[in-house]
Design a protein around this motif. Structure first.
Motif, short mmCIF file in Angstrom:
data_model
loop_
_atom_site.label_atom_id
_atom_site.label_comp_id
_atom_site.label_asym_id
_atom_site.label_seq_id
_atom_site.Cartn_x
_atom_site.Cartn_y
_atom_site.Cartn_z
N ARG A 227 0.79 -1.32 0.05
CA ARG A 227 -0.01 -0.13 -0.06
C ARG A 227 0.99 1.15 -0.07
N SER A 307 -3.64 -12.76 3.08
CA SER A 307 -3.31 -11.29 2.47
C SER A 307 -2.09 -11.05 2.37
N ARG A 349 -2.35 -11.78 9.21
CA ARG A 349 -2.23 -10.46 9.05
C ARG A 349 -3.34 -9.66 9.10
N ASP A 350 -4.41 -10.52 8.62
CA ASP A 350 -5.82 -9.91 8.93
C ASP A 350 -6.46 -10.92 9.79
N PRO A 351 -6.63 -10.47 11.02
CA PRO A 351 -7.07 -11.56 12.00
C PRO A 351 -8.32 -12.26 11.68
N ALA A 352 -9.27 -11.55 10.90
CA ALA A 352 -10.67 -12.19 10.57
C ALA A 352 -10.27 -13.16 9.40
N ALA A 353 -10.07 -12.70 8.16
CA ALA A 353 -9.68 -13.46 6.98
C ALA A 353 -8.69 -14.47 7.09
N ASP A 354 -7.49 -14.21 7.46
CA ASP A 354 -6.26 -14.93 7.24
C ASP A 354 -6.27 -16.30 8.13
N ARG A 355 -6.92 -15.76 9.56
CA ARG A 355 -7.03 -16.79 10.30
C ARG A 355 -7.88 -17.92 9.88
#
Length: 384
Positions: A227, A307, A349-355
């Motif tokens: 980014r 991600s 890195r993204d607690p919701a999606a990556d987990r």
């Protein structure tokens, strides 16, 4: 604060300065490339009988040998600094021998900074003429600044001018480096256009200019995955010859890169050698490659990718941290439990999606893989 308090502070500061090792000495945590590999560069220079561009320390052939490794006629072993296609290095080195600047492009973790540093060390003997690109990099970092005390006292003069690394490289015929060029604001990036096309840097306040002498060139690195990226203008991009650094082509190649870098870093940190931990290094690399590519190594199972980039550089960090755990809180042998937490941090890195991605990979791939039971248990423990 009393006068005595100030005196004590000054004395303490002086004592610390006297006790500190000299800059660039053996005590440096991360010596520059020209210091770490000084003996190899010296041996190459002694054996190098090929034509050298003006102000180059080595010939293009010797620079490529320094990066790719080899054995000299006197038996000196040159360790590889970059593991990848030879042609990529040859094109990069040849570019620096022309009047075009070099842009090293690739996804994060493809050794762009590492290659840039070693190219500058081999060509100019100095890798420190560096501009670190950030969103806040000002124009002065590329052009020049001013010593405001002298500026206010005596007005604009060459004595009051503070040259940038790029200006110094131009004046001395050396190699300048600009890291993360696409993170620099677009209007600041374009400061390089005149430098790269006209090979001059105007100083309008003095009615003067700095002309680049032969031997000057510039290496920039950039990626378009993070980014905060600012696209290069077409005018600036035309001033560069772009070389794309790929991800390691095979698992064995990536394991070799990770193990070499971990060994180098480990020596500087007094960590144990990793030969007995090669199984864990291979596991880390396998996990990263599978999740990065979205498919298992045997090609049978498609996977969701997290991600993050899961680059080779991140694998090196995971293994290095694991070695530190093994050294300070274990028996010195790298085991699954030492790398599990590092892998979790790199993947999620993204607690919701990556987990979700990680849990699915653990249960459908790692759990069923022969010989990975200890790794599965360690990862489950830190993921709970």
């Amino acid at each position: 604060m009393s006068e005595n308090s100030f005196k004590t502070t000054d004395d303490d500061s002086r004592a610390r300065d006297e006790a500190a090792p000299e800059a660039g000495g053996g005590q440096a945590l991360r010596p520059h490339a020209e210091d770490s590999f000084a003996e190899e560069l010296k041996a190459l220079a002694a054996a190098d009988d090929r034509p050298r561009p003006e102000r180059w320390r080595l010939s293009p052939w010797a620079v490529a040998t320094y990066l790719l490794g080899g054995t000299l006629a006197d038996g000196t072993v040159i360790t590889p600094k970059y593991v990848g296609p030879r042609r990529i290095v040859e094109v990069a080195v040849t570019t620096l021998a022309t009047d075009r600047a070099l842009l090293l492009l690739g996804v994060p973790g493809t050794a762009k900074t590492w290659v840039s540093e070693h190219l500058a060390a081999a060509v100019s003997g100095d890798s420190t003429l560096l501009v670190q690109g950030t969103a806040g990099t000002p124009e002065e970092a590329i052009r020049y600044g001013w010593n405001y005390a002298q500026l206010l006292a005596n007005g604009p003069s060459r004595e009051a001018l503070v040259p940038s690394p790029v200006m110094r490289a131009m004046a001395q015929g050396m190699t300048a480096r600009v890291e993360e060029l696409t993170r620099i604001p677009a209007d600041v990036q374009d400061t390089l256009i005149t430098v790269l096309s006209e090979k001059t840097l105007p100083i309008p306040e003095l009615g003067q200019e700095v002309q680049a002498v032969r031997g000057f060139n510039l290496i920039a690195t950039a990626n378009d995955r993070d980014r905060g990226v600012n696209e290069l203008s077409s005018a600036l991009r035309r001033r560069f010859n772009t070389v794309v650094l790929p991800l390691p082509a095979t698992p064995d190649e990536e394991v070799d890169i990770v193990s070499r870098r971990v060994e180098q870093i480990g020596r500087s940190l007094d960590l144990p050698a990793a030969p007995e931990g090669m199984d864990e290094i291979r596991r880390v690399v396998t996990v990263f490659r599978e999740l990065r590519g979205g498919i298992t190594a045997d090609g049978r199972t498609k996977l969701k990718s997290p991600s993050g980039t899961l680059s080779t550089a991140e694998a090196i960090s995971v293994v290095t941290n694991g070695l530190a755990l093994a050294a300070h809180f274990g028996d010195g042998v790298l085991r699954s439990g030492d790398v599990a937490a590092g892998i979790l941090g790199a993947v999620v890195r993204d607690p919701a999606a990556d987990r979700v991605v990680w849990q699915e990979y653990l249960e459908t791939v790692v759990r069923e893989r022969d010989g990975w039971k200890d790794f599965y248990r360690a990862c489950r423990e830190v993921s709970a």
